[in-house]
Design an enzyme around this catalytic site. Structure first.
Site, PDB file in Angstrom:
ATOM      1  N   HIS A   1       0.767  -1.113  -0.219  1.00 38.53           N
ATOM      2  CA  HIS A   1      -0.034  -0.017   0.097  1.00 38.53           C
ATOM      3  C   HIS A   1       0.944   1.337  -0.052  1.00 38.53           C
ATOM      4  O   HIS A   1       2.231   1.083   0.051  1.00 38.53           O
ATOM      5  CB  HIS A   1      -0.869  -0.152   1.146  1.00 38.53           C
ATOM      6  CG  HIS A   1      -0.415  -0.069   2.567  1.00 38.53           C
ATOM      7  ND1 HIS A   1       0.536  -0.849   3.062  1.00 38.53           N
ATOM      8  CD2 HIS A   1      -0.616   1.049   3.580  1.00 38.53           C
ATOM      9  CE1 HIS A   1       0.701  -0.685   4.150  1.00 38.53           C
ATOM     10  NE2 HIS A   1       0.276   0.659   4.613  1.00 38.53           N
TER      11      HIS A   1
ATOM     12  N   HIS B   1       0.940   3.918   2.073  1.00 38.77           N
ATOM     13  CA  HIS B   1       1.694   4.743   3.163  1.00 38.77           C
ATOM     14  C   HIS B   1       3.339   4.653   2.964  1.00 38.77           C
ATOM     15  O   HIS B   1       3.892   3.722   2.460  1.00 38.77           O
ATOM     16  CB  HIS B   1       1.101   3.817   4.439  1.00 38.77           C
ATOM     17  CG  HIS B   1      -0.167   4.249   4.970  1.00 38.77           C
ATOM     18  ND1 HIS B   1      -0.803   3.487   5.719  1.00 38.77           N
ATOM     19  CD2 HIS B   1      -0.893   5.319   4.747  1.00 38.77           C
ATOM     20  CE1 HIS B   1      -1.901   4.004   5.781  1.00 38.77           C
ATOM     21  NE2 HIS B   1      -2.213   5.085   5.198  1.00 38.77           N
TER      22      HIS B   1
ATOM     23  N   ASP C   1       5.872   4.501   4.856  1.00 38.54           N
ATOM     24  CA  ASP C   1       6.733   3.367   5.416  1.00 38.54           C
ATOM     25  C   ASP C   1       6.935   2.318   4.494  1.00 38.54           C
ATOM     26  O   ASP C   1       7.864   1.451   4.721  1.00 38.54           O
ATOM     27  CB  ASP C   1       6.684   3.098   6.841  1.00 38.54           C
ATOM     28  CG  ASP C   1       5.024   2.797   7.034  1.00 38.54           C
ATOM     29  OD1 ASP C   1       3.885   3.335   6.381  1.00 38.54           O
ATOM     30  OD2 ASP C   1       4.597   1.809   7.853  1.00 38.54           O
ATOM     31  N   HIS C   2       5.851   2.154   3.510  1.00 37.46           N
ATOM     32  CA  HIS C   2       5.890   1.010   2.679  1.00 37.46           C
ATOM     33  C   HIS C   2       6.549   1.145   1.295  1.00 37.46           C
ATOM     34  O   HIS C   2       6.391   0.284   0.286  1.00 37.46           O
ATOM     35  CB  HIS C   2       4.568   0.257   2.721  1.00 37.46           C
ATOM     36  CG  HIS C   2       4.273   0.002   4.080  1.00 37.46           C
ATOM     37  ND1 HIS C   2       4.090  -1.443   4.516  1.00 37.46           N
ATOM     38  CD2 HIS C   2       3.816   0.484   5.176  1.00 37.46           C
ATOM     39  CE1 HIS C   2       3.994  -1.440   5.733  1.00 37.46           C
ATOM     40  NE2 HIS C   2       3.713  -0.224   5.903  1.00 37.46           N
TER      41      HIS C   2
ATOM     42  N   HIS D   1      -7.254  -2.034   6.044  1.00 38.03           N
ATOM     43  CA  HIS D   1      -6.335  -1.348   6.826  1.00 38.03           C
ATOM     44  C   HIS D   1      -6.781   0.296   6.452  1.00 38.03           C
ATOM     45  O   HIS D   1      -5.844   1.215   7.042  1.00 38.03           O
ATOM     46  CB  HIS D   1      -4.914  -1.405   6.056  1.00 38.03           C
ATOM     47  CG  HIS D   1      -3.852  -0.579   6.658  1.00 38.03           C
ATOM     48  ND1 HIS D   1      -3.521  -0.399   8.122  1.00 38.03           N
ATOM     49  CD2 HIS D   1      -2.717   0.176   6.111  1.00 38.03           C
ATOM     50  CE1 HIS D   1      -2.724   0.320   8.144  1.00 38.03           C
ATOM     51  NE2 HIS D   1      -2.051   0.885   7.078  1.00 38.03           N
TER      52      HIS D   1
ATOM     53  N   ASP E   1       0.265  -4.138   6.608  1.00 39.26           N
ATOM     54  CA  ASP E   1      -0.524  -3.558   7.419  1.00 39.26           C
ATOM     55  C   ASP E   1      -2.166  -3.983   7.350  1.00 39.26           C
ATOM     56  O   ASP E   1      -2.572  -3.814   6.322  1.00 39.26           O
ATOM     57  CB  ASP E   1      -0.572  -1.996   7.280  1.00 39.26           C
ATOM     58  CG  ASP E   1       0.791  -1.216   7.434  1.00 39.26           C
ATOM     59  OD1 ASP E   1       1.994  -2.273   7.645  1.00 39.26           O
ATOM     60  OD2 ASP E   1       1.021  -0.305   7.471  1.00 39.26           O
TER      61      ASP E   1
ATOM     62  N   HIS F   1       7.350  -4.691  11.846  1.00 40.48           N
ATOM     63  CA  HIS F   1       6.589  -3.511  11.623  1.00 40.48           C
ATOM     64  C   HIS F   1       6.337  -3.012  12.835  1.00 40.48           C
ATOM     65  O   HIS F   1       5.113  -2.758  13.360  1.00 40.48           O
ATOM     66  CB  HIS F   1       5.345  -3.659  10.703  1.00 40.48           C
ATOM     67  CG  HIS F   1       4.395  -2.401  10.380  1.00 40.48           C
ATOM     68  ND1 HIS F   1       3.615  -2.033  11.301  1.00 40.48           N
ATOM     69  CD2 HIS F   1       4.558  -1.687   9.323  1.00 40.48           C
ATOM     70  CE1 HIS F   1       3.133  -0.942  10.586  1.00 40.48           C
ATOM     71  NE2 HIS F   1       3.729  -0.783   9.297  1.00 40.48           N
TER      72      HIS F   1
HETATM   73 ZN    ZN Z   1       3.020   0.542   7.753  1.00 39.39          ZN
HETATM   74 ZN    ZN Z   2       0.040   1.468   6.505  1.00 40.82          ZN
END
Ligand code: ZN
Ligand code: ZN
Length: 306
Positions: free
Chosen positions: A63, A65, A67-68, A144, A211, A269
């Protein structure tokens, strides 16, 4: 023999820490390299893990976000800089196309690599996103709050020849290869089929569930997996936060592994609020014993099924 392993490049959640980079998981699978969720700093973590950009064949984003995915720009530019000699397939949820395009062209560079965007329809069932003679890569929607998919890599099943049966049928040397290729051989006028001298060998399965709340998608992805890599942002004590923010606790990940009949669980994570993952591991092991908490640059070998 070729290598199958997971290299954890980053194991933090939203905020990287001194010890944990943003997400990033390299899966070495025989001759191919998969990079799951390249968060910010992934290129540098690859350098620490002595992984070259040329090792990458597929990038799988769960996804958009940060951090990914914030490391995707760097990975794509690096592929050009290093003149990647093969295409780089990038899988991601289709509704995030605008984010993919922005990351792909986030700054000035000379595009020289063949980048192949592979948007995935986010469906509530397993969908095939890549199919080769060696494996099938599936995706499944997760829960999520933003469009998110998890991945499942499934080796094609095969057969294992039984030495005692081969010996009894007097099949050896190049005849074994011939038997594998065409499904039968003739020996002294007798036709012997591969089924008579082999057993079914199920393919190895690796699942990546980032997530998400615990959900049926996570279970479908993890079903009978040899290893499940799953987010475990919170401890059981903070279960309420996991529920509110569309995440899993370590106990949620362990329940998923147990219900899905996975063989091993690697949790990752972790929220920056925790100084250690000892409690996560305790929470998980109470439910699913074969659990490890990933640290950056950990290597996990993936056993082959026999
Ligand atoms: Zn994340
Ligand atoms: Zn996320």
């Amino acid at each position: 023999m070729s290598v199958r392993e997971i290299v954890a490049l980053g194991t933090a959640s939203q905020v990287p820490t001194r010890l944990r980079n943003h997400n990033g998981y390299f899966l070495r699978w025989d001759d191919e390299g998969f990079l799951f969720d390249p968060g910010e700093g992934t290129q540098r973590q690859m350098a620490f893990a002595t992984l070259a950009a040329s090792a990458l064949n597929r990038v799988c984003v769960t996804h958009f976000h940060g951090d990914h995915c914030l490391g995707l720009s760097g990975i794509i530019q690096r592929a050009s800089l290093d003149r990647l000699p093969h295409p780089l397939y990038v899988h991601f949820p289709a509704s995030g196309m605008q984010y993919f395009e922005r990351l792909r062209f986030a700054s000035i560079y000379h595009p020289a690599a063949e980048i192949v965007p592979c948007p995935i329809e986010e469906r509530d069932e397993l969908v095939v996103v890549a199919d080769t003679p060696a494996y099938t890569l599936y995706a499944h929607a997760l829960v999520h709050g933003v469009p998110t998919v998890g991945y499942r890599l499934e080796e094609k099943s095969g057969r294992r020849f039984l030495p005692e049966k081969l010996a009894a049928a007097k099949i050896h040397g190049p005849m074994v290869g011939e038997l594998a290729r065409q499904g039968f051989v003739e020996r002294d006028g007798v036709r012997i089929t591969a089924d008579e001298v082999s057993t079914f060998r199920p393919g190895t399965v690796v699942a990546f569930v980032m997530d998400t709340r615990p959900c049926k998608g996570a279970l479908a992805l993890a079903r009978d997996a040899d290893i499940l890599v799953m987010e475990a942002t919170y401890t059981a004590e903070d279960q309420q936060l996991a529920n509110e923010h569309g995440h899993s606790s370590a106990a949620d990940a362990a329940r998923t592994a147990r219900e899905a009949n996975a063989k091993k669980l690697a949790i990752t994570h972790f929220s920056q609020r925790y100084a250690s993952t000892e409690q996560h591991v305790r929470d998980a092991k109470a439910i699913f014993d074969d659990t490890v908490a990933l640290h950056d640059l950990d290597h996990i070998q993936i056993p082959r099924r026999r």
